[in-house]
Design an enzyme around this catalytic site. Structure first.
Site, PDB file in Angstrom:
ATOM      1  N   PRO A  10       0.793  -1.231   0.000  1.00  0.00           N
ATOM      2  CA  PRO A  10       0.000   0.000   0.000  1.00  0.00           C
ATOM      3  C   PRO A  10       0.824   1.278   0.000  1.00  0.00           C
ATOM      4  O   PRO A  10       1.888   1.349   0.620  1.00  0.00           O
ATOM      5  CB  PRO A  10      -0.817  -0.104   1.301  1.00  0.00           C
ATOM      6  CG  PRO A  10      -0.131  -1.129   2.122  1.00  0.00           C
ATOM      7  CD  PRO A  10       0.534  -2.069   1.170  1.00  0.00           C
ATOM      8  N   ASN A  11       0.288   2.238  -0.727  1.00  0.00           N
ATOM      9  CA  ASN A  11       0.825   3.608  -0.826  1.00  0.00           C
ATOM     10  C   ASN A  11       2.093   3.721  -1.661  1.00  0.00           C
ATOM     11  O   ASN A  11       2.563   4.832  -1.910  1.00  0.00           O
ATOM     12  CB  ASN A  11       1.041   4.218   0.572  1.00  0.00           C
ATOM     13  CG  ASN A  11      -0.270   4.356   1.317  1.00  0.00           C
ATOM     14  OD1 ASN A  11      -1.199   4.981   0.812  1.00  0.00           O
ATOM     15  ND2 ASN A  11      -0.376   3.747   2.486  1.00  0.00           N
ATOM     16  N   ARG A  18       5.198  11.080  -1.926  1.00  0.00           N
ATOM     17  CA  ARG A  18       5.510  10.809  -0.514  1.00  0.00           C
ATOM     18  C   ARG A  18       6.851  11.445  -0.145  1.00  0.00           C
ATOM     19  O   ARG A  18       7.676  11.718  -1.003  1.00  0.00           O
ATOM     20  CB  ARG A  18       5.558   9.295  -0.258  1.00  0.00           C
ATOM     21  CG  ARG A  18       4.231   8.613  -0.490  1.00  0.00           C
ATOM     22  CD  ARG A  18       4.312   7.126  -0.203  1.00  0.00           C
ATOM     23  NE  ARG A  18       4.238   6.825   1.227  1.00  0.00           N
ATOM     24  CZ  ARG A  18       4.353   5.597   1.723  1.00  0.00           C
ATOM     25  NH1 ARG A  18       4.571   4.572   0.924  1.00  0.00           N
ATOM     26  NH2 ARG A  18       4.254   5.396   3.017  1.00  0.00           N
ATOM     27  N   TYR A  23      11.598   8.403   0.959  1.00  0.00           N
ATOM     28  CA  TYR A  23      11.278   7.485  -0.141  1.00  0.00           C
ATOM     29  C   TYR A  23      11.945   7.847  -1.468  1.00  0.00           C
ATOM     30  O   TYR A  23      11.846   7.081  -2.425  1.00  0.00           O
ATOM     31  CB  TYR A  23       9.752   7.447  -0.329  1.00  0.00           C
ATOM     32  CG  TYR A  23       9.018   6.955   0.896  1.00  0.00           C
ATOM     33  CD1 TYR A  23       9.050   5.610   1.245  1.00  0.00           C
ATOM     34  CD2 TYR A  23       8.321   7.831   1.721  1.00  0.00           C
ATOM     35  CE1 TYR A  23       8.399   5.144   2.375  1.00  0.00           C
ATOM     36  CE2 TYR A  23       7.660   7.374   2.860  1.00  0.00           C
ATOM     37  CZ  TYR A  23       7.700   6.038   3.184  1.00  0.00           C
ATOM     38  OH  TYR A  23       7.065   5.581   4.319  1.00  0.00           O
ATOM     39  N   ASN A  74       8.308  -5.381  -1.134  1.00  0.00           N
ATOM     40  CA  ASN A  74       8.196  -4.236  -0.250  1.00  0.00           C
ATOM     41  C   ASN A  74       6.716  -4.176   0.117  1.00  0.00           C
ATOM     42  O   ASN A  74       5.895  -3.684  -0.662  1.00  0.00           O
ATOM     43  CB  ASN A  74       8.635  -2.941  -0.933  1.00  0.00           C
ATOM     44  CG  ASN A  74       8.547  -1.752   0.019  1.00  0.00           C
ATOM     45  OD1 ASN A  74       8.062  -1.887   1.150  1.00  0.00           O
ATOM     46  ND2 ASN A  74       8.997  -0.597  -0.435  1.00  0.00           N
ATOM     47  N   ALA A  77       3.352  -0.657   4.573  1.00  0.00           N
ATOM     48  CA  ALA A  77       2.944  -0.718   5.980  1.00  0.00           C
ATOM     49  C   ALA A  77       2.553  -2.136   6.415  1.00  0.00           C
ATOM     50  O   ALA A  77       2.640  -2.459   7.606  1.00  0.00           O
ATOM     51  CB  ALA A  77       1.784   0.244   6.219  1.00  0.00           C
ATOM     52  N   GLU A  98      13.488  -8.946   1.074  1.00  0.00           N
ATOM     53  CA  GLU A  98      12.669  -7.848   1.612  1.00  0.00           C
ATOM     54  C   GLU A  98      13.375  -6.535   1.266  1.00  0.00           C
ATOM     55  O   GLU A  98      14.572  -6.396   1.505  1.00  0.00           O
ATOM     56  CB  GLU A  98      12.556  -8.010   3.131  1.00  0.00           C
ATOM     57  CG  GLU A  98      11.775  -6.896   3.806  1.00  0.00           C
ATOM     58  CD  GLU A  98      11.651  -7.102   5.327  1.00  0.00           C
ATOM     59  OE1 GLU A  98      12.200  -8.096   5.862  1.00  0.00           O
ATOM     60  OE2 GLU A  98      11.021  -6.248   5.967  1.00  0.00           O
ATOM     61  N   HIS A 100      13.066  -2.129   1.307  1.00  0.00           N
ATOM     62  CA  HIS A 100      12.417  -0.885   1.739  1.00  0.00           C
ATOM     63  C   HIS A 100      13.205   0.286   1.186  1.00  0.00           C
ATOM     64  O   HIS A 100      14.451   0.256   1.199  1.00  0.00           O
ATOM     65  CB  HIS A 100      12.364  -0.781   3.261  1.00  0.00           C
ATOM     66  CG  HIS A 100      11.599  -1.899   3.881  1.00  0.00           C
ATOM     67  ND1 HIS A 100      10.230  -1.986   3.777  1.00  0.00           N
ATOM     68  CD2 HIS A 100      11.995  -2.994   4.556  1.00  0.00           C
ATOM     69  CE1 HIS A 100       9.831  -3.090   4.380  1.00  0.00           C
ATOM     70  NE2 HIS A 100      10.887  -3.723   4.855  1.00  0.00           N
ATOM     71  N   SER A 102      13.108   3.396   2.498  1.00  0.00           N
ATOM     72  CA  SER A 102      13.661   4.052   3.689  1.00  0.00           C
ATOM     73  C   SER A 102      14.299   2.972   4.572  1.00  0.00           C
ATOM     74  O   SER A 102      14.290   1.788   4.218  1.00  0.00           O
ATOM     75  CB  SER A 102      12.542   4.752   4.457  1.00  0.00           C
ATOM     76  OG  SER A 102      11.652   3.796   5.018  1.00  0.00           O
ATOM     77  N   ARG A 107      13.334   4.943  11.929  1.00  0.00           N
ATOM     78  CA  ARG A 107      12.159   5.830  11.930  1.00  0.00           C
ATOM     79  C   ARG A 107      11.328   5.611  13.201  1.00  0.00           C
ATOM     80  O   ARG A 107      11.877   5.331  14.254  1.00  0.00           O
ATOM     81  CB  ARG A 107      11.362   5.591  10.640  1.00  0.00           C
ATOM     82  CG  ARG A 107      12.199   5.879   9.384  1.00  0.00           C
ATOM     83  CD  ARG A 107      11.438   5.592   8.119  1.00  0.00           C
ATOM     84  NE  ARG A 107      10.255   6.449   8.008  1.00  0.00           N
ATOM     85  CZ  ARG A 107       9.310   6.298   7.084  1.00  0.00           C
ATOM     86  NH1 ARG A 107       9.422   5.327   6.180  1.00  0.00           N
ATOM     87  NH2 ARG A 107       8.281   7.107   7.052  1.00  0.00           N
ATOM     88  N   ARG A 111       7.532   1.198  13.190  1.00  0.00           N
ATOM     89  CA  ARG A 111       8.036   0.618  11.932  1.00  0.00           C
ATOM     90  C   ARG A 111       9.175  -0.374  12.188  1.00  0.00           C
ATOM     91  O   ARG A 111       9.749  -0.928  11.257  1.00  0.00           O
ATOM     92  CB  ARG A 111       8.556   1.706  10.997  1.00  0.00           C
ATOM     93  CG  ARG A 111       7.473   2.630  10.481  1.00  0.00           C
ATOM     94  CD  ARG A 111       8.036   3.636   9.493  1.00  0.00           C
ATOM     95  NE  ARG A 111       7.193   4.794   9.420  1.00  0.00           N
ATOM     96  CZ  ARG A 111       6.105   4.897   8.630  1.00  0.00           C
ATOM     97  NH1 ARG A 111       5.769   3.915   7.820  1.00  0.00           N
ATOM     98  NH2 ARG A 111       5.381   5.988   8.643  1.00  0.00           N
TER      99      ARG A 111
HETATM  100  C1  DHK Z   1       7.218   1.756   2.829  1.00  0.00           C
HETATM  101  C2  DHK Z   1       6.112   2.094   3.517  1.00  0.00           C
HETATM  102  O1  DHK Z   1       4.984   2.412   2.889  1.00  0.00           O
HETATM  103  C3  DHK Z   1       6.125   2.198   4.986  1.00  0.00           C
HETATM  104  O2  DHK Z   1       4.877   1.892   5.555  1.00  0.00           O
HETATM  105  C4  DHK Z   1       7.205   1.333   5.604  1.00  0.00           C
HETATM  106  C5  DHK Z   1       8.454   1.269   3.481  1.00  0.00           C
HETATM  107  C6  DHK Z   1       8.532   1.602   4.946  1.00  0.00           C
HETATM  108  C7  DHK Z   1       9.677   1.702   2.695  1.00  0.00           C
HETATM  109  O3  DHK Z   1      10.584   2.300   3.241  1.00  0.00           O
HETATM  110  O4  DHK Z   1       9.745   1.397   1.500  1.00  0.00           O
HETATM  111  O5  DHK Z   1       7.277   1.603   6.985  1.00  0.00           O
END
Ligand code: DHK
Length: 147
Positions: A10-11, A18, A23, A74, A77, A98, A100, A102, A107, A111
């Site tokens: 998501p997102n 963002r 990111y 990835n 959340a 895995e 990410h 960030s 953080r 997280r």
């Molecule tokens: C991406 C997200 O959307 C967050 O909810 C994670 C992760 C971190 C990233 O760093 O890609 O906490």
């Protein structure tokens, strides 16, 4: 040609909007193009997907069993909340990376825990879009070692 599944939670469809300090500035389409270029260079196909829905991600992981050489995820959340994604991944024999953008451990407290880490061959974090390219390279090395 072997196929790598790259799943985004998501997102991550909102990358570019963002927080760039966490990111980066690249969109998910930019990241897909980078992964595609690296995979082509290494002789793999990629299936690059994003969903805001936990169940859809679970369905895709289940469908990947035995069909892909490895998976990069990835989970956004859901990394920190989804036992369902953990349980779907646990059924895979293929290597999992895995990733990410960030570094979640640097953080907020909420997280810091990942349901995925214990199943992952490697965790790549804090490298923004370059982390995905590194994940494709790392997975290719792991797959290459398999008979
Ligand atoms: C991406 C997200 O959307 C967050 O909810 C994670 C992760 C971190 C990233 O760093 O890609 O906490």
């Amino acid at each position: 040609m072997k196929k790598i599944l790259i799943l985004n939670g998501p997102n991550l469809n909102m990358l570019g909007l963002r927080d760039p300090a966490q990111y980066g500035t690249q969109t998910l389409a930019d990241i897909k193009a980078l992964c595609q270029a690296k995979a082509k260079e290494l002789g793999f196909k990629i299936d690059f997907r994003q969903s805001n829905h936990e169940g859809e991600l679970v369905d895709w992981i289940q469908a990947a069993r035995g069909k892909v050489a490895g998976i990069i995820i990835n989970a956004g959340a859901y990394t920190h909340t989804s036992l369902a994604i953990h349980d779907a991944l646990e059924l895979l024999d293929e290597p999992i990376i895995e990733v990410h953008l960030s570094d979640p451990e640097q953080r907020e407290e909420f997280r810091r825990f990942s349901y995925i880490t214990r199943l992952a061959a490697t965790v790549i974090k804090g490298k923004k879009a370059a982390g995905y390219v590194e994940a494709v390279e790392t997975l290719s090395t792991l797959i290459g070692k398999k008979p």
